[in-house]
Design a protein around this motif. Structure first.
Motif: not given
Length: 584
Positions: A334, A338, A340-341, A344
């Motif tokens: 990810c 670039d 989105d995780d 996160a």
């Protein structure tokens, strides 16, 4: 998880899900649909035998979503006589037959024997033996059964999922459900102390799919009807919830790792969906270093003749022995691309599922709790291992940051001990993760001798490897290695509630340093806390550790010539809420 409990700061269902709405919803569903089991008592007939091995012969039908097969159980009688063998098996399974076996269980020998009378009511399977078996003698039965197991939510249960190209993707996760949710056994949900010495698993699946379980793959065998059997052998003790079944069109990679402390190379295998091969290749580059770090800290990898494996699953993750479930987001991929995780938050410091679930090979799988009141030995040590990993890669300050953030989520009334005579679900709560890890970090600070600390952790793991342990077992190892009595620490931090809160001042006076600090427990328990000072005096460095008892503390530390640059050091390594200021 406690029935009716509010959501903890460190959520129990999928480890850290506070920022993950879908999994929070799954947790709420789990709490609202939790099952009720009979309480384990001294009269529990499951305590009359000790399991030595299981063999699971399973047929998976993805089209019908049906699981069927035969599970053989081999045990030793520990009661004076055993007239009835009691096992666990939950609905919706139907038992078709039970037979008494005359020969030891092997991977491929025929399963046949004399039929036994049985009753299967709700979660309880009673097998009536024709003749009672005496203490010390073996008892072997085989249970044939079938049913259509389901998932309770997005995390727990038997998952009949589909891949992106609509092919079967099947996996199990049963720590908070019990392994009896998909196969008959003496479930570690109630009896964590009874770890079988070995597990043999034969999985019959349609050709084109790959079946993964614990241990080492012994054989693949073609079967009639365009099917194939995968035979696995795991020659190590493990909890029944860490036994696993995974079926998918997996792409398999294997390599051998030379790791310190092992006599032979370790097989490192990955089983991932075709579309994620490149993601896995990038993400799992961290594995060799991770295994080295944990091996150095806790002892060599515990299951070397089996394997270390990562198996892609349709749920977030689970510590299945030698077949770790990985359903995370491949955060390294990810970041590189670039993207989105979605995880996160939990992945802020590291790939949470990769590091945490792998740490369970040492804590939970190799060393298991003697009773579920000591569940923190699994999850507290597992979470602490995340900090160990960070420290080895990025330094102690980064690990301190991790533990500070983890500690902020610990409830002021929390207690690590989960109670007497509790099952896995009753004992399972977020406190065993975050508070367990922070108490270990606090204990390291109290010990104040890293050589003795790391020696203690290795000794505890190696001495109780493949066995079960209590908090008292850990305390005894620590006391032996540090030559210090730690009873008060464990009374306060393990059996007590909450944490200390320190407030006050440190003031330089003529000829001494004055400590004026109030020490108040957040929930009734009083804590004895070290306060470390460092200063300069006459061109020399000075330091002192003052021990603060519960209540108001006024302590004078002699210092000639007068001290300058006085600092309170490393107080953040003590779990709690602290405000101790140096006053000029």
């Amino acid at each position: 998880m406690k029935h009716g409990a509010s959501l903890p700061t460190q959520p129990p269902l999928a480890h850290r899900i506070g920022a993950l709405p879908a999994l929070v919803a799954a947790l709420i569903l789990a709490l609202s649909s939790a099952r009720t089991f009979a309480v384990t008592t001294a009269a529990d007939l499951r305590a009359q035998y000790d399991v030595t091995g299981y063999r699971l012969d399973l047929r998976v039908d993805p089209q019908e979503r049906r699981l069927s097969g035969t599970v053989a159980i081999e045990a030793t009688v520990v009661a004076e006589k055993l007239a009835k063998l009691v096992l666990d098996l939950q609905p919706p399974f139907r038992v078709e037959s039970v037979v008494l076996l005359g020969e030891p269980i092997d991977l491929e020998n025929a399963i046949h024997g004399a039929s036994l009378r049985f009753t299967h009511t709700e979660n309880r399977l009673e097998c009536q033996l024709a003749t009672p078996i005496a203490k010390g003698e073996p008892v072997r039965v085989a249970v044939s059964y079938s049913g259509k197991p389901t998932a309770r939510n997005s995390f727990d249960g038997f998952h009949w999922s589909r891949t992106a190209d609509d092919r079967p993707w099947i996996a199990t996760s049963c720590q908070t459900l019990g392994s009896s949710s998909w196969w008959p056994c003496k479930d570690s949900f109630f009896h964590p102390e009874d770890k079988p010495e070995r597990v043999l698993v034969n999985i019959d699946v349609p050709k084109g799919l790959y079946a993964v379980s614990n241990g080492r793959l012994v054989e693949r065998e073609d079967m009639p009807g365009d099917r194939e059997v995968f035979r696995w052998r795991h020659e190590y003790p493990c909890e029944t919830y860490s036994i696993t079944l995974n079926v998918a069109p997996y792409v398999v990679t294997e390599e051998e790792l030379e790791l310190p402390g092992l006599d032979a190379p370790l097989l490192f295998a990955t089983y991932v969906l075709p579309e994620n091969v490149e993601k896995a290749k990038l993400q799992f580059q961290d594995v060799p270093r991770m295994l080295e770090i944990f091996g150095e800290a806790f002892g060599p990898f515990p299951f070397p003749t089996s394997k270390y494996a990562l198996v892609e699953t349709p749920f977030w993750g689970m510590e299945h022995s030698s077949a770790v479930a990985y359903g995370s987001s491949y955060p390294a991929w990810c970041k590189k691309n670039d993207v989105d995780d979605p995880y996160a938050g939990p992945n802020e410091f590291l790939d949470y599922i990769l590091i945490h679930e792998s740490a369970h090979e040492w804590w939970g799988n190799a060393v298991s709790a003697l009773a579920w009141g000591h569940f923190w030995i699994h999850e507290g040590f597992g979470t602490y291992a995340e900090g160990v990993y960070l420290e080895k890669l990025e330094g102690r300050e980064r690990a301190d940051e991790f533990f500070r953030k983890t500690g902020r989520g610990v409830d002021a009334k929390s207690r690590l001990y989960r109670g007497d005579d509790v099952d896995s679900e009753e004992a399972y709560a977020g406190v065993i993760y975050g508070k367990g890890a922070c108490v270990l970090d606090t204990l390291r600070h109290y010990v104040d001798d890293d050589a003795a600390w790391w020696k203690s952790l290795r000794a505890f793991n190696l001495e109780f490897r493949y066995r079960n342990a209590s908090t008292e077992d850990f305390a005894q190892v620590l006391e032996r290695e540090t030559r210090t009595d730690w009873k008060r620490f464990f009374d306060e931090w393990f059996y007590g509630a909450g944490y200390p809160t320190l407030s006050g001042t440190v003031r330089v006076q003529s000829g001494f340093i004055e400590i004026d600090v109030e020490n108040v427990g957040s929930s009734g328990t009083g804590f004895r806390v070290p306060l470390d000072l460092r200063w300069k005096s006459g061109g020399h460095d000075g330091h002192h550790r003052a021990w603060l008892d519960p209540g108001q503390n006024r302590i004078r530390v002699p210092c000639e010539p007068p001290a300058s640059d006085v600092e309170v050091v490393n107080l953040e390594r003590v779990l709690g809420r602290h405000d101790v200021r140096v006053v000029k």
